[in-house]
Design a protein around this motif. Structure first.
Motif, PDB file in Angstrom:
ATOM      1  N   ILE B  74     -21.489 -69.651-131.956  1.00 39.12           N
ATOM      2  CA  ILE B  74     -20.937 -68.411-132.503  1.00 39.12           C
ATOM      3  C   ILE B  74     -20.558 -67.540-131.327  1.00 39.12           C
ATOM      4  O   ILE B  74     -21.426 -66.987-130.656  1.00 39.12           O
ATOM      5  N   ASP B  75     -19.270 -67.448-131.054  1.00 47.99           N
ATOM      6  CA  ASP B  75     -18.831 -66.713-129.884  1.00 47.99           C
ATOM      7  C   ASP B  75     -17.715 -65.762-130.291  1.00 47.99           C
ATOM      8  O   ASP B  75     -17.366 -65.667-131.451  1.00 47.99           O
ATOM      9  N   VAL B  76     -17.177 -65.059-129.318  1.00 50.12           N
ATOM     10  CA  VAL B  76     -16.237 -63.988-129.645  1.00 50.12           C
ATOM     11  C   VAL B  76     -14.895 -64.489-130.173  1.00 50.12           C
ATOM     12  O   VAL B  76     -14.412 -63.965-131.181  1.00 50.12           O
ATOM     13  N   MET B 114     -13.560 -70.997-151.717  1.00 48.93           N
ATOM     14  CA  MET B 114     -14.665 -70.695-150.827  1.00 48.93           C
ATOM     15  C   MET B 114     -14.926 -71.842-149.861  1.00 48.93           C
ATOM     16  O   MET B 114     -15.238 -71.610-148.686  1.00 48.93           O
ATOM     17  N   ALA B 115     -14.772 -73.078-150.340  1.00 50.73           N
ATOM     18  CA  ALA B 115     -14.954 -74.213-149.442  1.00 50.73           C
ATOM     19  C   ALA B 115     -13.883 -74.220-148.366  1.00 50.73           C
ATOM     20  O   ALA B 115     -14.140 -74.562-147.208  1.00 50.73           O
ATOM     21  N   MET B 116     -12.660 -73.816-148.739  1.00 53.99           N
ATOM     22  CA  MET B 116     -11.592 -73.772-147.734  1.00 53.99           C
ATOM     23  C   MET B 116     -11.911 -72.723-146.670  1.00 53.99           C
ATOM     24  O   MET B 116     -11.747 -72.977-145.462  1.00 53.99           O
ATOM     25  N   VAL B 117     -12.383 -71.541-147.098  1.00 55.65           N
ATOM     26  CA  VAL B 117     -12.732 -70.513-146.116  1.00 55.65           C
ATOM     27  C   VAL B 117     -13.908 -70.965-145.267  1.00 55.65           C
ATOM     28  O   VAL B 117     -13.961 -70.687-144.071  1.00 55.65           O
ATOM     29  N   THR B 118     -14.858 -71.709-145.862  1.00 58.83           N
ATOM     30  CA  THR B 118     -15.947 -72.284-145.075  1.00 58.83           C
ATOM     31  C   THR B 118     -15.413 -73.197-143.997  1.00 58.83           C
ATOM     32  O   THR B 118     -15.872 -73.169-142.848  1.00 58.83           O
ATOM     33  N   GLY B 119     -14.420 -74.016-144.368  1.00 53.77           N
ATOM     34  CA  GLY B 119     -13.829 -74.911-143.385  1.00 53.77           C
ATOM     35  C   GLY B 119     -13.193 -74.140-142.239  1.00 53.77           C
ATOM     36  O   GLY B 119     -13.354 -74.500-141.074  1.00 53.77           O
ATOM     37  N   ILE B 120     -12.490 -73.046-142.570  1.00 53.93           N
ATOM     38  CA  ILE B 120     -11.827 -72.282-141.522  1.00 53.93           C
ATOM     39  C   ILE B 120     -12.867 -71.631-140.616  1.00 53.93           C
ATOM     40  O   ILE B 120     -12.756 -71.672-139.384  1.00 53.93           O
ATOM     41  N   VAL B 121     -13.918 -71.043-141.231  1.00 54.31           N
ATOM     42  CA  VAL B 121     -14.943 -70.369-140.431  1.00 54.31           C
ATOM     43  C   VAL B 121     -15.673 -71.379-139.546  1.00 54.31           C
ATOM     44  O   VAL B 121     -15.883 -71.158-138.352  1.00 54.31           O
ATOM     45  N   GLY B 122     -16.045 -72.533-140.125  1.00 55.85           N
ATOM     46  CA  GLY B 122     -16.747 -73.535-139.349  1.00 55.85           C
ATOM     47  C   GLY B 122     -15.912 -74.111-138.229  1.00 55.85           C
ATOM     48  O   GLY B 122     -16.402 -74.345-137.120  1.00 55.85           O
ATOM     49  N   SER B 124     -13.528 -72.617-136.617  1.00 53.72           N
ATOM     50  CA  SER B 124     -13.333 -71.681-135.517  1.00 53.72           C
ATOM     51  C   SER B 124     -14.603 -71.505-134.709  1.00 53.72           C
ATOM     52  O   SER B 124     -14.556 -71.069-133.571  1.00 53.72           O
ATOM     53  N   TYR B 125     -15.768 -71.854-135.293  1.00 54.59           N
ATOM     54  CA  TYR B 125     -17.015 -71.723-134.546  1.00 54.59           C
ATOM     55  C   TYR B 125     -17.466 -73.022-133.920  1.00 54.59           C
ATOM     56  O   TYR B 125     -18.566 -73.090-133.400  1.00 54.59           O
ATOM     57  N   GLY B 127     -18.386 -76.122-131.620  1.00 56.21           N
ATOM     58  CA  GLY B 127     -18.613 -76.248-130.182  1.00 56.21           C
ATOM     59  C   GLY B 127     -18.183 -77.582-129.648  1.00 56.21           C
ATOM     60  O   GLY B 127     -18.195 -77.800-128.449  1.00 56.21           O
ATOM     61  N   ASP B 128     -17.812 -78.515-130.544  1.00 56.58           N
ATOM     62  CA  ASP B 128     -17.319 -79.783-130.035  1.00 56.58           C
ATOM     63  C   ASP B 128     -16.402 -80.408-131.071  1.00 56.58           C
ATOM     64  O   ASP B 128     -16.277 -79.913-132.179  1.00 56.58           O
ATOM     65  N   LEU B 129     -15.757 -81.489-130.669  1.00 56.92           N
ATOM     66  CA  LEU B 129     -14.666 -82.018-131.481  1.00 56.92           C
ATOM     67  C   LEU B 129     -15.133 -82.643-132.788  1.00 56.92           C
ATOM     68  O   LEU B 129     -14.384 -82.683-133.759  1.00 56.92           O
ATOM     69  N   PHE B 130     -16.369 -83.125-132.831  1.00 55.20           N
ATOM     70  CA  PHE B 130     -16.868 -83.746-134.058  1.00 55.20           C
ATOM     71  C   PHE B 130     -16.982 -82.698-135.156  1.00 55.20           C
ATOM     72  O   PHE B 130     -16.488 -82.872-136.263  1.00 55.20           O
ATOM     73  N   THR B 131     -17.650 -81.566-134.849  1.00 54.17           N
ATOM     74  CA  THR B 131     -17.800 -80.487-135.834  1.00 54.17           C
ATOM     75  C   THR B 131     -16.429 -79.952-136.236  1.00 54.17           C
ATOM     76  O   THR B 131     -16.168 -79.683-137.413  1.00 54.17           O
ATOM     77  N   LEU B 132     -15.554 -79.820-135.229  1.00 53.96           N
ATOM     78  CA  LEU B 132     -14.210 -79.336-135.529  1.00 53.96           C
ATOM     79  C   LEU B 132     -13.534 -80.232-136.538  1.00 53.96           C
ATOM     80  O   LEU B 132     -12.935 -79.760-137.509  1.00 53.96           O
ATOM     81  N   PHE B 133     -13.646 -81.566-136.338  1.00 55.90           N
ATOM     82  CA  PHE B 133     -12.971 -82.488-137.241  1.00 55.90           C
ATOM     83  C   PHE B 133     -13.528 -82.393-138.650  1.00 55.90           C
ATOM     84  O   PHE B 133     -12.771 -82.414-139.626  1.00 55.90           O
ATOM     85  N   ILE B 134     -14.859 -82.285-138.769  1.00 60.15           N
ATOM     86  CA  ILE B 134     -15.450 -82.240-140.115  1.00 60.15           C
ATOM     87  C   ILE B 134     -14.989 -81.006-140.870  1.00 60.15           C
ATOM     88  O   ILE B 134     -14.545 -81.083-142.018  1.00 60.15           O
ATOM     89  N   PHE B 135     -15.073 -79.825-140.221  1.00 61.83           N
ATOM     90  CA  PHE B 135     -14.673 -78.606-140.926  1.00 61.83           C
ATOM     91  C   PHE B 135     -13.174 -78.563-141.131  1.00 61.83           C
ATOM     92  O   PHE B 135     -12.693 -78.040-142.139  1.00 61.83           O
ATOM     93  N   TRP B 136     -12.418 -79.119-140.199  1.00 59.48           N
ATOM     94  CA  TRP B 136     -10.970 -79.173-140.348  1.00 59.48           C
ATOM     95  C   TRP B 136     -10.585 -79.976-141.584  1.00 59.48           C
ATOM     96  O   TRP B 136      -9.753 -79.577-142.390  1.00 59.48           O
ATOM     97  N   GLU B 137     -11.229 -81.143-141.754  1.00 60.27           N
ATOM     98  CA  GLU B 137     -10.935 -81.963-142.913  1.00 60.27           C
ATOM     99  C   GLU B 137     -11.373 -81.283-144.196  1.00 60.27           C
ATOM    100  O   GLU B 137     -10.692 -81.388-145.220  1.00 60.27           O
ATOM    101  N   LEU B 138     -12.496 -80.553-144.160  1.00 62.58           N
ATOM    102  CA  LEU B 138     -12.914 -79.805-145.350  1.00 62.58           C
ATOM    103  C   LEU B 138     -11.842 -78.816-145.745  1.00 62.58           C
ATOM    104  O   LEU B 138     -11.433 -78.729-146.917  1.00 62.58           O
ATOM    105  N   MET B 139     -11.317 -78.076-144.757  1.00 63.42           N
ATOM    106  CA  MET B 139     -10.274 -77.109-145.058  1.00 63.42           C
ATOM    107  C   MET B 139      -9.029 -77.795-145.602  1.00 63.42           C
ATOM    108  O   MET B 139      -8.425 -77.359-146.574  1.00 63.42           O
ATOM    109  N   CYS B 140      -8.645 -78.925-144.954  1.00 63.09           N
ATOM    110  CA  CYS B 140      -7.406 -79.585-145.362  1.00 63.09           C
ATOM    111  C   CYS B 140      -7.485 -80.111-146.779  1.00 63.09           C
ATOM    112  O   CYS B 140      -6.581 -79.876-147.584  1.00 63.09           O
TER     113      CYS B 140
END
Lengths: 84, 487, 104
Positions: B74-76, B114-122, B124-125, B127-140
């Motif tokens: 969780i960063d700026v 709400m799940a889509m917004v969760t994906g966007i929030v996750g 953007s937070y 810290g590595d590409l694995f988490t990014l991919f999971i939340f990205w796919e949730l949003m998509c």
């Protein structure tokens, strides 16, 4: 030695089944070739020391996704028509 | 589990359809909307509560590094993006309580939103590409279902299929690019990749960079890959258009920024030139094709493409001022575009048509909505008392700062060209009504007006008093440019 | 063990086959299969890289990514196929080039 030949054969069969699945005119045959491709990818995973992954691949891809594809083919096109 | 920010969104997105199962059909839209709005408010309250703490040092979850080392940080910069997403999600939920009342299956709609917004929030937070991919796919995946939500309407289904095919290719390309990065460095943790890539510019690095930018660029509406944008924005229900245009596209640009400045500063010179080419293509195509549209939502979609071009100018500049300008314009454009889509949705709710000619003279019938629409359009053009002016000014200054004067001049020229189609909207709002078709059109209901007025007020506030958001963007860009502070 | 380049070449060839399918074919179900072939190519790449980094051992990170991605690709295929059925009901055909209500 045998493992080498088996791995090369699996790689070749994956590529062959992928090509066949997109080129064949009949939709049912295309889905069957897709299933065979997924099974050979699962076998590749097995030979690369990831058995857990091979089971997942077979269960979800060659199981669920192929079943959905077949259901869609039956619901939309049916047996008699052949589409490109 | 994770932080309360993401936890509360998850919990509410599971509770909402359960509550919707028990409420009677007629009021399920309102009750479920109120419940899910509570989730957004809790999440935003916690985020604002820990904001002072984040400014000094980012929070890492999990606390200690494990063998797999995936993390949420969780960063700026992530907070800038997630604040935008949470605010837009809250406004879209309140808006949908009235807008979607004639559709069936609305409890699941709120849950998907709400799940889509969760994906966007996750994402953007992450810290590595694995988490990014999971939340990205949730949003998509949730956004695919939301774009095609009205499945009995022909064009929704067609737009959803086009969007899904292109975005699916994007996801697969992202996965392939990530696998190449994994092969080069053996890890997927963003700061560690940056540290272990210091030497070498092998061809596989270029291939991986190309694939990642192509994959995220399909979602970010980079020019040859933007063809899904007009169809999907026009055919989706208006609150969904507002969220996709205001948060999802901005997230894709944010992730491209993060990857470029974290992982690939080694080959900095090459990608700066590429991005100036992308910026020019986006501006040219977005503005010129936007002039030819008669459907207002398609016009706004092409204007989105043009604004992404402006954001890329700041990235192409490559300096800290450029990145600040880009992040600020991302935030402002999200607010402005969401306000424009919500106002257009209110007009569609009353008259049922998206065409520019059918809208003529609606300003006298729906005064509050038209005022807010005017504020949004003036912000998009870049008029002084509003927030669009400040971010465009910063973009121009960053061009001067890094020596790319021609980009700054193109920015001004194309802003002027874009005035051509924005003025058509304003003219349609204030012209005299053509015939008696609009005589029984009333003002939009109060639940639709509340988010519109809040967003208009925010735009004016950020235009007159830009100081807090400007400091926020500066802090974000200083964190983004130094990977060493994270490791 | 065959050399590492064999698996990398296999992944790249599968990726190109998937892209070729998406560009030239018209039937929606074939396009779905094309996207799934693309995703499978990326999976082979992950596991091949991880198998040759340290011989005889697969990094748990690569394994977990592929398992999650297989699940997500299944979801994606399900959503896309259900929209295909709706499209068939609206348009009467599965040909992508005939679905052109939205123009401009």
């Amino acid at each position: 030695m045998l493992a080498d030949v088996a791995q090369f054969a699996l790689i070749a069969s994956t590529i062959a089944f992928a090509l066949l699945s997109i080129e064949v005119k009949n939709l049912f045959h295309a889905v069957i070739f897709f299933a065979l491709m997924c099974i050979s990818i699962g076998a590749i995973f097995w030979m690369l020391n990831a058995p857990y992954l091979a089971v997942f691949q077979l269960a979800i891809y060659a199981g669920a996704v192929v079943a959905l594809l077949l259901a869609t083919v039956i619901l939309t096109v049916g047996k008699e028509r052949e589409m490109k | 589990m994770f932080t309360p920010i993401i936890d509360s969104l998850f919990i509410f997105s599971i509770i909402t359809p359960i509550i919707g199962f028990f409420t009677p059909k007629k009021s399920s839209c309102l009750i479920c909307g109120a419940v899910s709005a509570g989730g957004y408010i809790i999440s935003m309250a916690y985020l604002l509560h820990i904001l002072p703490q984040i400014l000094t040092s980012p929070i890492r979850i999990p606390m200690e590094t494990s063998a797999v080392s995936t993390s949420i940080v969780i960063d700026v910069p992530g907070s800038l993006m997630s604040l935008l997403a949470l605010a837009l999600g809250l406004f879209a939920t309140i808006y949908s309580m009235r807008f979607m009342e004639r559709d069936s299956g609305t409890p699941l709609y709120y849950s998907l939103l709400m799940a889509m917004v969760t994906g966007i929030v996750g994402a953007s937070y992450s810290g590595d590409l694995f988490t990014l991919f999971i939340f990205w796919e949730l949003m998509c995946i949730t956004s695919y279902v939301l774009v095609g939500f009205r499945r009995n309407v022909k064009e929704s289904v067609e737009a959803a299929i086009k969007y899904m095919l292109m975005s699916g290719v994007g996801s697969a390309t992202i996965l392939f690019g990530m696998s190449l990065l994994y092969g080069l460095t053996g890890t997927l943790n963003l700061p560690r990749i940056a540290l272990s890539l210091k030497a070498g510019g092998e061809p596989w690095l270029y291939a991986s960079l190309g694939m990642l930018i192509t994959g995220f660029g399909i979602k970010a509406a980079i020019v040859p890959l933007h063809v899904w944008v007009p169809d999907a924005y026009a055919a989706a229900p208006s609150p969904i258009s507002a969220i996709i245009a205001g948060a999802s596209t901005e997230l894709a640009v944010f992730v491209i920024c993060k990857l470029l400045f974290f992982i690939f500063p080694v080959i900095k010179v090459s990608w700066m030139e590429f991005f100036s080419v992308f910026a020019v293509l986006n501006m040219v195509l977005g503005n010129i094709v936007g002039l030819l549209q008669n459907d207002v939502k398609r016009m706004l979609a092409y204007s989105s493409v043009a604004h992404i071009g402006y954001i890329f100018i700041g990235i192409a500049a490559g300096t800290k001022l450029g990145l600040t300008a880009s992040l600020l314009h991302m935030f402002n454009h999200g607010l402005m575009k969401a306000l424009a889509f919500l106002c257009m949705g209110a007009i569609i709710y009353r008259i049922g048509s998206r065409n520019l000619e059918d809208m003529a003279g609606i300003g006298r019938r729906m005064p509050i909505t038209s005022t807010a629409f005017t504020i949004a359009v003036l912000g998009l053009i870049g008029m002084p008392p509003l927030n669009g002016f400040i971010s465009k000014l910063l973009l121009f200054m960053s061009c001067l700062d890094s020596g790319m004067l021609w980009l700054g001049i193109l920015l001004i020229i194309f802003s002027a060209v874009s005035t051509g189609y924005y003025i058509r909207i304003l003219k349609a709002l204030i012209a005299a009504p053509r015939d008696e078709r609009l005589s029984d059109v009333k003002e939009a209901p109060i639940l639709i007006l509340i988010p519109i007025c809040c967003l208009a007020f925010l735009m004016i506030l950020l235009g007159i008093w830009p100081d807090p958001i400007l400091r926020f963007a500066e802090e974000s860009s200083s964190w983004l440019m130094e990977v060493g502070r994270y490791a | 063990m065959p050399s590492f380049s064999a698996y990398l070449a296999c992944a790249i060839i599968l990726y190109i086959i998937g892209l070729y399918c998406l560009v030239t074919k018209r039937n929606l179900i074939r396009l779905v299969m094309g996207v799934e072939i693309l995703i499978n190519a990326a999976h082979i790449n992950f596991i091949a890289f991880s198998a040759y980094w340290v011989p005889g051992f697969i990094d748990p990170l690569a394994r977990s990514i592929v398992i999650v991605s297989i699940g997500l690709a299944g979801c994606f295929g399900a959503v896309l196929l259900s929209f295909t059925v709706y499209a068939y009901r609206h348009y009467g055909t599965l040909d992508v080039r005939r679905m052109r209500e939205l123009r401009g």
